[in-house]
Design a protein around this motif. Structure first.
Motif, mmCIF file in Angstrom:
data_model
loop_
_atom_site.group_PDB
_atom_site.id
_atom_site.type_symbol
_atom_site.label_atom_id
_atom_site.label_comp_id
_atom_site.label_asym_id
_atom_site.label_seq_id
_atom_site.Cartn_x
_atom_site.Cartn_y
_atom_site.Cartn_z
ATOM 1 N N GLN A 111 0.321 -25.939 -0.274
ATOM 2 C CA GLN A 111 -0.393 -25.759 0.990
ATOM 3 C C GLN A 111 0.577 -25.357 2.106
ATOM 4 O O GLN A 111 0.310 -24.434 2.885
ATOM 5 C CB GLN A 111 -1.100 -27.047 1.391
ATOM 6 N N THR A 114 1.778 -21.865 1.659
ATOM 7 C CA THR A 114 0.686 -20.946 1.998
ATOM 8 C C THR A 114 0.601 -20.728 3.502
ATOM 9 O O THR A 114 0.495 -19.594 3.983
ATOM 10 C CB THR A 114 -0.647 -21.503 1.465
ATOM 11 N N LEU A 190 0.577 -14.359 -1.281
ATOM 12 C CA LEU A 190 0.420 -15.633 -1.981
ATOM 13 C C LEU A 190 0.487 -15.515 -3.504
ATOM 14 O O LEU A 190 0.146 -16.467 -4.219
ATOM 15 C CB LEU A 190 -0.903 -16.291 -1.578
ATOM 16 N N ALA A 194 -0.927 -19.400 -4.707
ATOM 17 C CA ALA A 194 -2.291 -19.873 -4.509
ATOM 18 C C ALA A 194 -3.271 -18.786 -4.925
ATOM 19 O O ALA A 194 -2.907 -17.619 -5.079
ATOM 20 C CB ALA A 194 -2.520 -20.245 -3.035
ATOM 21 N N VAL A 196 -6.504 -16.831 -3.598
ATOM 22 C CA VAL A 196 -7.154 -16.574 -2.309
ATOM 23 C C VAL A 196 -8.357 -15.661 -2.511
ATOM 24 O O VAL A 196 -8.330 -14.738 -3.320
ATOM 25 C CB VAL A 196 -6.149 -15.967 -1.297
ATOM 26 N N ILE A 208 -8.837 -20.644 0.150
ATOM 27 C CA ILE A 208 -7.603 -20.655 -0.634
ATOM 28 C C ILE A 208 -7.544 -21.916 -1.493
ATOM 29 O O ILE A 208 -7.724 -23.034 -0.997
ATOM 30 C CB ILE A 208 -6.375 -20.590 0.294
ATOM 31 N N ASN A 211 -3.118 -22.355 -7.224
ATOM 32 C CA ASN A 211 -2.870 -21.174 -8.037
ATOM 33 C C ASN A 211 -3.587 -21.294 -9.384
ATOM 34 O O ASN A 211 -3.469 -22.293 -10.078
ATOM 35 C CB ASN A 211 -1.362 -21.007 -8.260
#
Length: 290
Positions: A111, A114, A190, A194, A196, A208, A211
């Protein structure tokens, strides 16, 4: 097949029905908003009847949504069967009993990374996060739906990132970037960090997740637990957060009034959600041989 719509008229889309072939599916995964739930919060009687008939025929029903669990009360009010896959694949949820069955969470470290990366590529961005049943936001993040869920807010979302999250939200409240423009920038930034996506082209908002977590990834995992493959499943959706499950299922339908890129992922197209596009397909699916 002719069916009675919620307006009382008998009718069907011949072009839609020509796409409904093969064997009866064993699992249906459907998005909610813009797919079976109208933008003003209405689920038609025709849609409810079609899903009830599919359930009665032994088809597993999964409502696969970006919604957090606090928004699943409406689904419980309309359906007394099925399970929810919420937060774009981050949670398996029994909305009837109110039980969280499983979660695939977004770590604190991911997080924070990100947030750092998105601040660099989209300077006017602001953030919110879903941790458990709680919604936290930055003061400059202007919510459209969760008004009142966090009246205070924090100056920087890093202050609220205290544990693994279901998902983060990232918004350009001034509308300087569209959701599609934000998605293009964020996807590059990202990679490997992650997943998105977005669910509304007009709202300058990203969603988001951890991953590898997506609607398609979780639905395929759940289907495998039933002993099903992509050939046994059908899916419906209207926006980029549905792309993964539309691509995964061997039979998938894009909503006729959905995102312009849907047909890059879905196999077929059905009518708009306000024309009961999903119900029209399901009515035909349950007539197919097992």
């Amino acid at each position: 097949i002719n069916s009675i719509s919620r307006n009382g008229y008998i009718g069907s889309s011949v072009s839609v029905l020509k796409t409904v072939t093969g064997k009866r599916p064993k699992l249906i995964g459907t998005d909610l908003d813009g797919t079976i739930v109208a933008h003003y919060g209405f689920i038609s009687e025709r849609t409810k009847i079609a899903f009830a008939a599919a359930h009665a025929a032994g088809i597993e029903i999964y409502f696969v949504t970006g919604r957090p669990i606090r928004w699943m009360v409406e689904i419980k009010e309309n359906f007394n069967f099925g399970l929810g896959i919420c937060a774009n694949g981050a949670m398996l949820y029994d909305f009837i009993k109110g039980d969280v069955l499983e979660e695939w969470l977004f770590s604190v470290e991911a997080q924070l990374e990100t947030v750092k990366r998105l601040r660099e590529v989209i300077p006017p961005i602001s953030f919110a996060t879903e941790i458990g049943e709680n919604f936290h936001r930055e003061k400059k993040y202007v919510p459209r739906w969760d008004i009142g869920a966090d009246n205070v807010g924090v100056n920087k979302i890093e202050e609220a990132i205290t544990g693994p999250a279901l998902k983060m939200l990232a918004r350009c409240s001034d509308g300087e970037f569209s959701s599609d423009e934000m998605l293009a920038l964020a996807s590059k930034a990202l990679t490997g960090i992650a997943t998105v996506t977005h669910s509304n082209s007009t709202d300058s908002l990203l969603e988001i997740s951890a991953n590898g977590v997506s609607k398609g990834a979780t639905l395929s995992k759940i289907a495998a637990r039933h002993g099903f493959t992509a050939d046994d499943c059908v899916t419906f959706g209207d926006n980029p957060n549905d792309f993964s499950m539309l691509s995964w299922a061997s039979r998938s339908w894009a909503m006729g009034d959905g995102h312009p890129d849907l047909m890059k992922h879905a196999k077929f197209q059905t009518d708009a959600h306000e024309e009961d596009g999903v119900a029209k397909v399901i009515e035909r699916l349950i007539e197919l041989p097992e």
